[in-house]
Motif scaffolding. Structure first.
Motif, mmCIF file in Angstrom:
data_model
loop_
_atom_site.group_PDB
_atom_site.id
_atom_site.type_symbol
_atom_site.label_atom_id
_atom_site.label_comp_id
_atom_site.label_asym_id
_atom_site.label_seq_id
_atom_site.Cartn_x
_atom_site.Cartn_y
_atom_site.Cartn_z
ATOM 1 N N ILE B 6 36.794 29.924 42.651
ATOM 2 C CA ILE B 6 36.165 31.165 42.951
ATOM 3 C C ILE B 6 36.959 32.603 42.220
ATOM 4 C CG2 ILE B 6 36.075 33.138 44.917
ATOM 5 C CD1 ILE B 6 35.935 30.390 46.812
ATOM 6 N N GLN B 7 36.339 33.128 41.657
ATOM 7 C CA GLN B 7 37.030 34.317 40.726
ATOM 8 C C GLN B 7 36.814 35.700 41.867
ATOM 9 O OE1 GLN B 7 38.819 35.415 37.666
ATOM 10 N NE2 GLN B 7 39.296 36.804 39.220
ATOM 11 N N LEU B 8 37.747 36.311 42.520
ATOM 12 C CA LEU B 8 37.687 37.423 43.309
ATOM 13 C C LEU B 8 37.384 38.640 42.441
ATOM 14 C CD1 LEU B 8 38.969 35.392 45.482
ATOM 15 C CD2 LEU B 8 39.209 37.515 46.756
ATOM 16 N N SER B 9 36.620 39.451 43.110
ATOM 17 C CA SER B 9 36.408 40.699 42.079
ATOM 18 C C SER B 9 36.169 41.688 43.218
ATOM 19 C CB SER B 9 35.317 40.647 41.246
ATOM 20 O OG SER B 9 33.926 40.216 41.948
ATOM 21 N N GLY B 10 36.468 42.944 42.729
ATOM 22 C CA GLY B 10 35.729 44.106 43.822
ATOM 23 C C GLY B 10 35.828 45.323 43.247
ATOM 24 N N ASP B 11 35.533 46.153 44.176
ATOM 25 C CA ASP B 11 35.684 47.687 43.407
ATOM 26 C C ASP B 11 36.440 48.493 44.225
ATOM 27 O OD1 ASP B 11 33.742 48.075 45.258
ATOM 28 O OD2 ASP B 11 32.044 48.569 43.707
ATOM 29 N N GLN B 26 44.171 42.260 42.065
ATOM 30 C CA GLN B 26 44.382 43.158 42.906
ATOM 31 C C GLN B 26 43.243 42.771 44.276
ATOM 32 O OE1 GLN B 26 46.725 45.367 42.887
ATOM 33 N NE2 GLN B 26 46.130 45.996 44.961
ATOM 34 N N ALA B 27 42.104 42.353 43.893
ATOM 35 C CA ALA B 27 41.127 41.967 44.795
ATOM 36 C C ALA B 27 41.609 40.891 45.783
ATOM 37 C CB ALA B 27 39.760 41.500 44.226
ATOM 38 N N LEU B 28 42.426 39.795 44.967
ATOM 39 C CA LEU B 28 42.759 38.682 45.810
ATOM 40 C C LEU B 28 43.922 39.472 46.667
ATOM 41 C CD1 LEU B 28 43.035 35.736 46.353
ATOM 42 C CD2 LEU B 28 44.434 35.405 44.615
ATOM 43 N N ILE B 29 44.630 40.243 46.337
ATOM 44 C CA ILE B 29 45.680 40.740 47.348
ATOM 45 C C ILE B 29 45.195 41.246 48.384
ATOM 46 C CG2 ILE B 29 47.533 42.456 47.493
ATOM 47 C CD1 ILE B 29 48.197 41.862 44.484
ATOM 48 N N GLN B 30 44.136 42.261 48.168
ATOM 49 C CA GLN B 30 43.431 43.166 49.124
ATOM 50 C C GLN B 30 42.607 42.204 50.200
ATOM 51 O OE1 GLN B 30 43.939 46.175 49.830
ATOM 52 N NE2 GLN B 30 45.384 46.375 48.186
ATOM 53 N N ARG B 31 41.912 41.244 49.507
ATOM 54 C CA ARG B 31 40.784 40.459 50.581
ATOM 55 C C ARG B 31 41.324 39.422 50.904
ATOM 56 N NH1 ARG B 31 37.939 40.957 53.916
ATOM 57 N NH2 ARG B 31 35.807 40.935 53.831
ATOM 58 N N GLY B 32 42.367 38.804 50.128
ATOM 59 C CA GLY B 32 42.905 37.283 50.551
ATOM 60 C C GLY B 32 41.827 36.200 49.947
ATOM 61 N N PRO B 33 42.269 34.956 50.110
ATOM 62 C CA PRO B 33 41.611 33.913 49.668
ATOM 63 C C PRO B 33 40.237 33.756 50.693
ATOM 64 C CG PRO B 33 43.334 32.915 50.659
ATOM 65 C CD PRO B 33 43.439 34.508 50.770
ATOM 66 N N ILE B 34 39.077 34.166 50.085
ATOM 67 C CA ILE B 34 37.917 34.236 50.998
ATOM 68 C C ILE B 34 36.725 33.278 50.366
ATOM 69 C CG2 ILE B 34 38.229 36.279 52.291
ATOM 70 C CD1 ILE B 34 36.322 37.621 50.144
ATOM 71 N N ASN B 151 45.671 31.074 42.489
ATOM 72 C CA ASN B 151 46.225 31.577 41.093
ATOM 73 C C ASN B 151 46.422 33.198 41.362
ATOM 74 O OD1 ASN B 151 46.567 32.268 38.593
ATOM 75 N ND2 ASN B 151 45.200 30.908 37.638
ATOM 76 N N GLY B 152 47.286 33.507 41.845
ATOM 77 C CA GLY B 152 47.572 35.190 42.077
ATOM 78 C C GLY B 152 47.195 35.821 40.924
ATOM 79 N N PRO B 153 47.884 35.724 39.684
ATOM 80 C CA PRO B 153 47.684 36.359 38.509
ATOM 81 C C PRO B 153 46.491 36.544 37.949
ATOM 82 C CG PRO B 153 49.686 35.010 38.253
ATOM 83 C CD PRO B 153 48.981 34.404 39.495
ATOM 84 N N THR B 154 45.531 35.551 38.174
ATOM 85 C CA THR B 154 43.884 35.843 37.645
ATOM 86 C C THR B 154 43.137 36.127 38.671
ATOM 87 O OG1 THR B 154 43.570 33.458 38.186
ATOM 88 C CG2 THR B 154 44.256 34.203 35.721
ATOM 89 N N GLY B 155 43.760 35.950 40.085
ATOM 90 C CA GLY B 155 42.909 36.268 41.120
ATOM 91 C C GLY B 155 41.684 35.212 41.409
ATOM 92 N N GLN B 156 42.225 34.047 41.243
ATOM 93 C CA GLN B 156 41.184 32.867 41.625
ATOM 94 C C GLN B 156 41.711 32.054 42.389
ATOM 95 O OE1 GLN B 156 41.340 31.388 37.588
ATOM 96 N NE2 GLN B 156 39.618 32.666 36.836
#
Lengths: 89, 161
Positions: B6-11, B26-34, B151-156
């Motif tokens: 999963i690649q997290l994304s957001g706006d 940043q999306a992974l920081i905000q939303r967490g692993p979903i 994978n924190g640096p890539t948001g995956q």
């Protein structure tokens, strides 16, 4: 009334006799009635639905206490806590 | 080995009102692993209902947050009621700051959408999660089945079973 209170109280009442006859099996209790005791939780669920439909019912392994669970994010209300400070990169 | 990647994304909204894409990290920081999941009635109950000619409630789809701090998996209480899940036990949620809270336990089946991965949980704890936009919390009782790479640096996140 707390969830399944009647059933849990009845389970405690009959626990000594269940422990001597059906230790480690799964008891199904509805109200103040023991519906049955089954070797697996799947069988207990299946029989509970056959006999009672989709109804709240206590299904617990004989000899097992109520589960204590740890979920700090919920217990402390931190589920969506966001750090207002910038992340160090 | 079934794997989900999963690649997290957001706006986000700028002070000007303009919406901009935020980096995956940043999306992974905000939303967490979903992950997207579908939750329905536990299989042996569903089969028993079907064999008696009754209708099995359709699974509910939503987001589940992977929470390595949670010892058990949770389902949102309001969704459990909407699904018609029966309470089959209670669980005590322990806390350092106040008395233990008694919560219902529900028999559920979880499917990870987009994968063949599904598993039954005889007892998942009911909790109030809907206000966070969540259907479930995936706890360590489920994570014991998986390998997870965060994978924190890539948001995956990558899960395999």
């Amino acid at each position: 009334m707390p969830i399944l209170e009647l059933e849990r109280n009845y389970f405690q009442e009959i626990l000594p006799s269940l422990l001597s006859s059906s230790s480690n099996q799964f008891a199904v209790v509805s109200g103040k009635e023991l519906i049955g005791v089954y070797p697996t939780i799947e069988q207990a669920y299946s029989e509970a639905v056959k006999k009672l439909g989709l109804k709240d019912v206590l299904v617990r392994r004989v000899g097992e206490a109520e589960a204590n669970v740890e979920i700090p994010a919920l217990a402390l209300g931190l589920l969506s806590a966001n750090n207002p400070h910038p992340t160090i990169r | 080995m079934p794997t989900i990647h999963i690649q997290l994304s957001g706006d986000a909204q700028l002070p000007t009102g303009q919406r901009v894409q935020v980096p995956g990290a940043q999306a992974l920081i905000q939303r967490g692993p979903i992950i997207n999941v579908a939750i329905g009635l536990e299989r042996s109950m569903a089969m028993s209902l079907l064999s008696s000619g009754a209708k099995v409630p359709a699974p509910i789809v939503g987001l589940a947050l992977i929470d390595t701090g949670a010892s058990v998996t949770c389902i949102d209480n309001s969704k459990a009621i909407e699904l018609g899940l029966p309470a089959v036990d209670t669980m005590k949620m322990m806390s350092a700051s106040h008395d233990a809270i008694e919560q219902p336990a529900y028999p559920i089946n979880i499917e990870i959408i987009g994968t063949p991965i599904q598993f039954g949980l005889p007892k998942a704890m009911g909790a109030n999660l809907a206000s966070q936009g969540l259907l479930a919390l995936i706890g360590r009782d489920v994570l014991q089945l998986f390998t997870m790479f965060y994978n924190g640096p890539t948001g995956q996140i990558t899960l395999s079973i």
